[in-house]
Design an enzyme around this catalytic site. Sequence first.
Site, PDB file in Angstrom:
ATOM      1  N   LYS A 116     -67.615 -56.253 -26.336  1.00 50.86           N
ATOM      2  CA  LYS A 116     -66.900 -56.952 -27.412  1.00 50.86           C
ATOM      3  C   LYS A 116     -66.297 -58.234 -26.848  1.00 50.86           C
ATOM      4  O   LYS A 116     -65.763 -58.227 -25.728  1.00 50.86           O
ATOM      5  CB  LYS A 116     -65.806 -56.028 -27.960  1.00 50.86           C
ATOM      6  N   SER A 175     -62.180 -54.034 -36.023  1.00 52.49           N
ATOM      7  CA  SER A 175     -62.643 -55.358 -35.682  1.00 52.49           C
ATOM      8  C   SER A 175     -63.892 -55.353 -34.788  1.00 52.49           C
ATOM      9  O   SER A 175     -64.502 -56.395 -34.592  1.00 52.49           O
ATOM     10  CB  SER A 175     -61.524 -56.109 -34.963  1.00 52.49           C
ATOM     11  N   SER A 217     -59.861 -50.107 -34.355  1.00 56.54           N
ATOM     12  CA  SER A 217     -61.053 -50.956 -34.234  1.00 56.54           C
ATOM     13  C   SER A 217     -62.229 -50.364 -33.487  1.00 56.54           C
ATOM     14  O   SER A 217     -63.310 -50.943 -33.515  1.00 56.54           O
ATOM     15  CB  SER A 217     -60.679 -52.271 -33.567  1.00 56.54           C
TER      16      SER A 217
HETATM   17  N1  GLN Z   1     -57.650 -53.168 -38.697  1.00 60.22           N
HETATM   18  C1  GLN Z   1     -56.512 -53.225 -37.825  1.00 60.22           C
HETATM   19  C2  GLN Z   1     -55.924 -54.621 -37.827  1.00 60.22           C
HETATM   20  O1  GLN Z   1     -56.469 -55.454 -38.490  1.00 60.22           O
HETATM   21  C3  GLN Z   1     -56.890 -52.783 -36.435  1.00 60.22           C
HETATM   22  C4  GLN Z   1     -57.498 -53.827 -35.603  1.00 60.22           C
HETATM   23  C5  GLN Z   1     -57.756 -53.372 -34.185  1.00 60.22           C
HETATM   24  O2  GLN Z   1     -57.705 -52.180 -33.881  1.00 60.22           O
HETATM   25  N2  GLN Z   1     -57.983 -54.345 -33.325  1.00 60.22           N
HETATM   26  O3  GLN Z   1     -54.928 -54.868 -37.206  1.00 60.22           O
END
Ligand code: GLN
Length: 478
Positions: free
Chosen positions: A79, A154, A178
């Site tokens: 990632k 994400s 994420s």
């Molecule tokens: N969807 C969550 C956010 O937007 C988690 C994102 C993540 O785990 N990086 O903060």
Amino acid sequence: MNLDRLTIDSARTAVEQRATTAVELAQSCYAKIQKEDGQVGAFLTLSHDRALEQAERIDRMAAEGKPLPPLAGVPVGIKDVMSTRGVRTTAGSKSLDTYVPPYDCTAVSRMEAAGAVILGKLNCDEFAMGSSNENSAYRPVRNPRDLDRVPGGSSGGSAAAVAADMAVATLCSDTGGSIRQPASFCGVVGLMPTYGRVSRYGLIAFASSLDHIGPLTKTVKDAATVLGVIAGHDPMDSTSADVPVPDYVADLQKPIAGLKLGVAKEYFADGLDDEIRHAVESAIDRLKQLGCEIVPVSLPHTPYAIPTYYLIATAEASSNLARYDGVRYSHRARGFRTLSEMYRRSRDEGFGPEVKRRIMLGTYALSAGYYDAYYLKAQKVRTLLTRDFQQAFAKVDAIVTPTSPTAAFRLGEKSNDPLSMYLADIYTVTADLAGIPGLSIPCGQTKENLPIGLQILGRHFDESTILRVAHAYEQASS
Ligand code: GLN
């Protein structure tokens, strides 16, 4: 080389037995990426030279009959929030469009030391902020199972790459879900280890008290293998815990009969899609047939988890992102007249709307006069959420829940409604807030053939138990 169903296990064995070579595996993945990634959009940067150099090294070891490390020749993706020496690292942001790190993230160097072949860097929401990958400054990612739908976020590029067989495994970050939510949307396995289990040195920080690194894979055994490689203390990260790392793969063989699995009513409340509820309930029944005891538990502060998470995560983000001012890091605007204009314009041009929204929310929550009412209160609720889990884990060995209240939604469906996007994180943010490990495994699909995820949560530093339960479920349902 047919990449379908290729796992860490089978790829490494094929390289070891000389049925294929690491170079051939990498080239097959690149061919697949070239053919299919135009539509999916999983990769942002490819690292051919680095991959082929490593693959050739592994092939030389195999030819000489040397013992091969656990990820020998396995093609993986990273990632794009993890630093890779000499390979562009954007965090999905235009502000880091030309950033080429001078060092490697510890988790990445451990993967490579274990023989993994790094194909390239994967698309994600900007600075990992999002649940659909639509906040990437480059392009959205499409779900390989249905190209009109999001892959989750994400780590959307990372989950899509594994689901589409463009990489055998990927390394991702989880701050509020994420790893697990995209795993559930794309039908793969995602593991978030305990806070402190894996070094974050070299991870581009989003919210430091919540950030975790973990794998996305096709099987539970593969997730166990990767965790064994990346886990353990790192002197470069003072938050990495100096606790022994068990043999996760060997532990998969321990029986699950007699384990107590908690089911919390708060995770089956309003807002949970019926098809998801049924799939998760039948997965729980299956675990019962395998000899687990199902125990009702209560996690009463769950309804407060979303506001708590979105206060703490944005507050920490506003502080972590202060460094991107165009001086040492990130895009610098041209034609400014004063220093403050340079800061303002650099940040305005570099950041997308969701990142700006979070910086504003977080700065507000931390500002004098509001700190006590918002940030401090959120910290107190975080303690209550952690206690909920401590009390539940006094009675049970693991907790089973849905990973997400819905299956993958359509591109554009929630992108103009940040609140509804935030609410969809309800089942995943709690584990990040409490620092406990969690994983998501596929447990069936909807009528529209969209994957559904079962989440298994465990005690601090007890990834072995959740991996073991997931492995038994996977074996019984495949
Ligand atoms: N969807 C969550 C956010 O937007 C988690 C994102 C993540 O785990 N990086 O903060």
